[in-house]
Design an enzyme around this catalytic site. Structure first.
Site, PDB file in Angstrom:
ATOM      1  N   LYS A   1       0.871  -1.346  -0.099  1.00 38.55           N
ATOM      2  CA  LYS A   1      -0.041  -0.052   0.098  1.00 38.55           C
ATOM      3  C   LYS A   1       0.851   1.308  -0.050  1.00 38.55           C
ATOM      4  O   LYS A   1       1.954   1.208   0.733  1.00 38.55           O
ATOM      5  CB  LYS A   1      -1.046  -0.183   1.373  1.00 38.55           C
ATOM      6  CG  LYS A   1      -1.687   1.221   1.497  1.00 38.55           C
ATOM      7  CD  LYS A   1      -2.895   1.314   0.516  1.00 38.55           C
ATOM      8  CE  LYS A   1      -3.397   2.549   0.771  1.00 38.55           C
ATOM      9  NZ  LYS A   1      -4.391   3.084  -0.485  1.00 38.55           N
TER      10      LYS A   1
ATOM     11  N   CYS B   1       0.583  11.429  -7.707  1.00 39.49           N
ATOM     12  CA  CYS B   1       0.089  12.238  -6.746  1.00 39.49           C
ATOM     13  C   CYS B   1       0.491  13.746  -6.725  1.00 39.49           C
ATOM     14  O   CYS B   1       1.056  13.953  -7.648  1.00 39.49           O
ATOM     15  CB  CYS B   1       0.855  11.860  -5.286  1.00 39.49           C
ATOM     16  SG  CYS B   1       2.587  11.323  -5.380  1.00 39.49           S
TER      17      CYS B   1
ATOM     18  N   GLY C   1      -9.384  -2.604 -13.301  1.00 36.63           N
ATOM     19  CA  GLY C   1     -10.133  -3.967 -13.646  1.00 36.63           C
ATOM     20  C   GLY C   1     -10.284  -4.203 -15.048  1.00 36.63           C
ATOM     21  O   GLY C   1      -9.583  -3.421 -15.710  1.00 36.63           O
TER      22      GLY C   1
ATOM     23  N   GLY D   1      -3.012  -3.697 -15.318  1.00 34.70           N
ATOM     24  CA  GLY D   1      -4.455  -3.043 -15.899  1.00 34.70           C
ATOM     25  C   GLY D   1      -5.219  -4.159 -16.237  1.00 34.70           C
ATOM     26  O   GLY D   1      -5.441  -4.588 -17.377  1.00 34.70           O
TER      27      GLY D   1
END
Lengths: 344, 341
Positions: free
Chosen positions: A47, A132, A219, A245
């Protein structure tokens, strides 16, 4: 039949197979570790970590779309110190290469994250999230400017000896140029791609679903787009590409390898089946063995020989990145030197 | 945050034994999976997906486990058809297979056996959160809105086996939407339901049903030979069954009795907020089972966030909690219920 060789190398990371658990979908390994043996994976990406803890965005954070998933989690994470204290020791004992995804809002933050992780045991690589916002560029993402990507990659390169991967954003005018910028900055690899920006609207309430309006689409819905991005990027750089992807099945993964990815990462696919990564490893093995193909690396880029003239030449000619900040690159070149994966 | 105390989750498949409509849009599905049937604790859930190549809908769907029968390797879920995922579920037939991940999450914290004794060491609140406040507190309340009854049914069986008396307040918009009353301990038809043969109609219960007095055969944890008493209070908004009104109207009357040591609630967000307010008023600790859009179910993706109460956030935790791993059952002190639903 001889067993197929699945091993691949990304930078200095030797992976037993080309399947990686993607950042943000796999926590810190221990969550999925309750269901499967994560040491069987090629690598895991944590993460995203920031210097300070982040609370994340208010719910809802998820919205299902046709064959896809929009998310707006907002980088919720315990912060660097808690990661090093609580998660890194556990990860070091997992028997799987660990790549830490880092997010900063300035060059200085990226550098501090990378330096602090430099001596942490069990951290094999860094994945730099350039999607970001850059506070020194009015909050525009680093990824939107190849020059900024170059500077981030070069700055992190200067402070880390670990394998450096830049995670590319598809929400840019030319992803191949960004990839070249990362390569020039000293990245060992690029991962391709992060989520596509999308919007969900709640027709009943007549307003956007997410508090930040935009959210990241992942997804199977994005698979063809991601394949194209991998194809273009693999045409433009010599460093390895990690394809991401919408990969849910072994066949999806093989398509990415054939398009030019050296390894693949599975994200949303983990939500459909928590065993997805392992199923893909075994599926790649069967694919190779059934066809008498010696190694997974033999698949890398093999579809590209059949490219039409347009696709090939377009990529070769259109994307040549020249950093404006020559000095930074020279400084870098005088320092550590760059390790190219070669092969393509 | 306390991790789930039960068994590790497993990814496996379950066979549909029965899948029948029990009300408008309401279904009850009985599944065979030995691990889930043996290892699930009250309040835990399973994350399911119809196997096959279809990627639309993409994600799994979480369902509270409503009841387990370890001896048969069977478990039960209740669900409402609200979208395409649940529509596809409703088309499953006996013999069909379902991918099942579970058991998942933190379930209900049980009162100590012997009724009302003991505090809770692991709750998110202070001493006022103890289940059972001294002598005389002998019963707990279960509060269900609509299909929120599902996890509470399994809890009611665990309470019954432990000899803890309870009041079960069950509400819905109308009587036809009340599902699962026949699944309460020792209620008629329950044994047949899990074997997959029953077609017994929902009992048109009176307003208050007196529960069984004797524990079922083979129950070895009942604390006395009389067994716990329980009451069921049925409330509907249209008055078509039981008392007319809201489930919280009935709960208020129950709490006024003063003998409720703890309340457990599952249902719509508005109902949960009201139950939490009443818990505060009557100084009764409350646990709620929450729902949120969910992806991994394992605590990794942070998608199913609910906002933590300020006090919780101040104590150094992140400001959001995960329904799938920190819950789905929370003490009301832990979560900001204004932010849900």
């Amino acid at each position: 039949m001889a067993s197929a060789d699945l091993a691949v190398t990304i930078g200095a990371i030797k992976m037993k197979n080309p399947v990686i658990a993607a950042s943000g979908t796999f926590g810190f390994g221990r969550e999925f570790g309750r269901v499967l043996d994560i040491s069987a994976l090629g690598a895991i990406v944590t993460k995203g970590i920031t210097l300070e803890p982040r609370a994340g965005n208010p719910p809802p954070r998820l919205w299902e779309t046709a064959c896809g998933l929009l998310n707006s989690v907002g980088l919720q994470n315990p912060g660097l110190a808690a990661f090093i204290r609580d998660e890194a020791p556990r990860l070091a004992a997992c028997g799987v290469p660990v790549i830490v995804n880092i997010s900063g809002d300035s060059l200085a933050e990226f550098c501090e994250l990378a330096s602090c992780l430099e001596g942490v045991p069990g951290v094999d690589g860094l994945e730099v999230n350039v999607s970001c916002p850059n506070i020194h560029a009015g909050g525009r993402p680093f990824a939107s400017d190849p020059e900024a990507v170059y500077r981030v990659a070069a700055a992190v390169r200067r402070v880390t000896g670990k394998t450096l991967i830049v995670k590319l954003s598809p929400n840019v005018a030319g992803i191949a140029r960004t990839a070249q910028a990362a390569e020039m900055g000293g990245a060992d690899a690029v991962s391709c791609v992060n989520t596509y920006l999308g919007i969900a609207i709640d027709a009943e309430r007549r307003r956007p679903v997410f508090s930040r309006v935009f959210a990241g689409l992942s997804g199977p819905a994005i698979k063809p787009l991601a394949l194209r991005a991998v194809w273009e990027v693999a045409s433009a750089v010599r460093i390895p590409v990690v394809g991401i992807g919408g990969i849910c099945s072994p066949q999806d993964a093989i398509e990415f390898l054939l398009a030019g990815a050296r390894a693949v990462a599975i994200g949303t696919g983990n939500f459909i089946s928590p065993m997805a990564c392992l199923e893909v490893v075994e599926g790649i093995r069967s694919y190779l063995e059934e066809r008498g193909i010696r190694a997974a690396t033999d698949l890398v880029g093999r579809a590209r020989g059949h490219a039409g003239h347009t696709a090939g030449s377009h990529s070769d000619e259109a994307y040549v990145y020249e950093p404006k900040e020559r000095k930074a690159e020279d400084d870098f070149a005088a320092g550590k030197g760059r390790s190219h994966g070669g092969e393509q | 945050m306390m991790e789930c105390l039960g068994s590790a989750p497993a990814a496996s498949t379950a066979t549909v034994l029965e899948n029948r409509q029990v009300g408008p849009g309401c279904y009850r599905m009985c599944l065979e999976n030995d691990y889930i049937a043996r290892c699930t604790l009250p309040g835990q859930f399973v994350h399911v997906r119809i196997p096959g190549s279809s990627l639309d809908p993409l994600l799994r769907r979480p369902f509270s486990v409503c009841l387990v029968e370890p001896s048969n390797g069977a478990f039960l879920v209740l669900y409402q058809v609200v979208g395409r995922g649940t529509k596809m579920l409703s088309a499953l037939r006996p013999g069909d297979r379902l991918d099942v991940l579970g058991p998942l999450g933190r379930g209900f914290e049980m009162p100590r056996a012997g009724a009302g004794g003991g505090g809770d060491d692991g709750s998110g609140g202070d001493g006022g959160n103890s289940i059972g406040r001294g002598s005389g507190a002998v019963r707990v309340a279960l509060v269900a809105g609509g299909l929120g009854i599902a996890p509470l049914i399994m809890l009611s069986h665990a309470l019954f086996r432990s000899g803890v008396g309870f009041v079960f307040v069950v509400g819905a918009r109308s009587g036809e939407l009340l599902a699962g009353l026949d699944l309460l301990p020792r209620a008629p038809g329950r044994d047949a339901v899990l074997s997959g043969r029953s077609a017994s109609p929902e009992p048109a219960g009176p307003e208050i049903v007196q529960g069984a007095h004797v524990p079922p055969n083979g129950c070895d944890t009942a604390t006395d030979d009389a067994g716990p008493r329980y009451e069921v209070h049925v409330v509907t908004e249209d008055g078509s069954m039981g008392r007319r009104g809201l489930v919280t109207d009935a709960l208020r009357d129950v709490l006024r009795g003063g003998d409720i040591a703890c309340a457990y609630a599952c249902g719509p967000a508005g109902m949960l907020r009201e139950v939490a307010r009443m818990g505060e008023t009557f100084r009764v600790p409350v646990q709620v089972s929450l729902e949120e859009r969910m992806a991994c179910g394992l605590g990794a993706c942070l998608g199913c966030a609910v906002k933590a109460r300020e006090a919780t956030a101040r104590s150094g935790r992140t400001a959001y909690l995960r329904v799938c791993a920190d819950g789905p059952v929370f003490w009301v002190e832990e979560v900001d219920l204004d932010g849900i639903g």
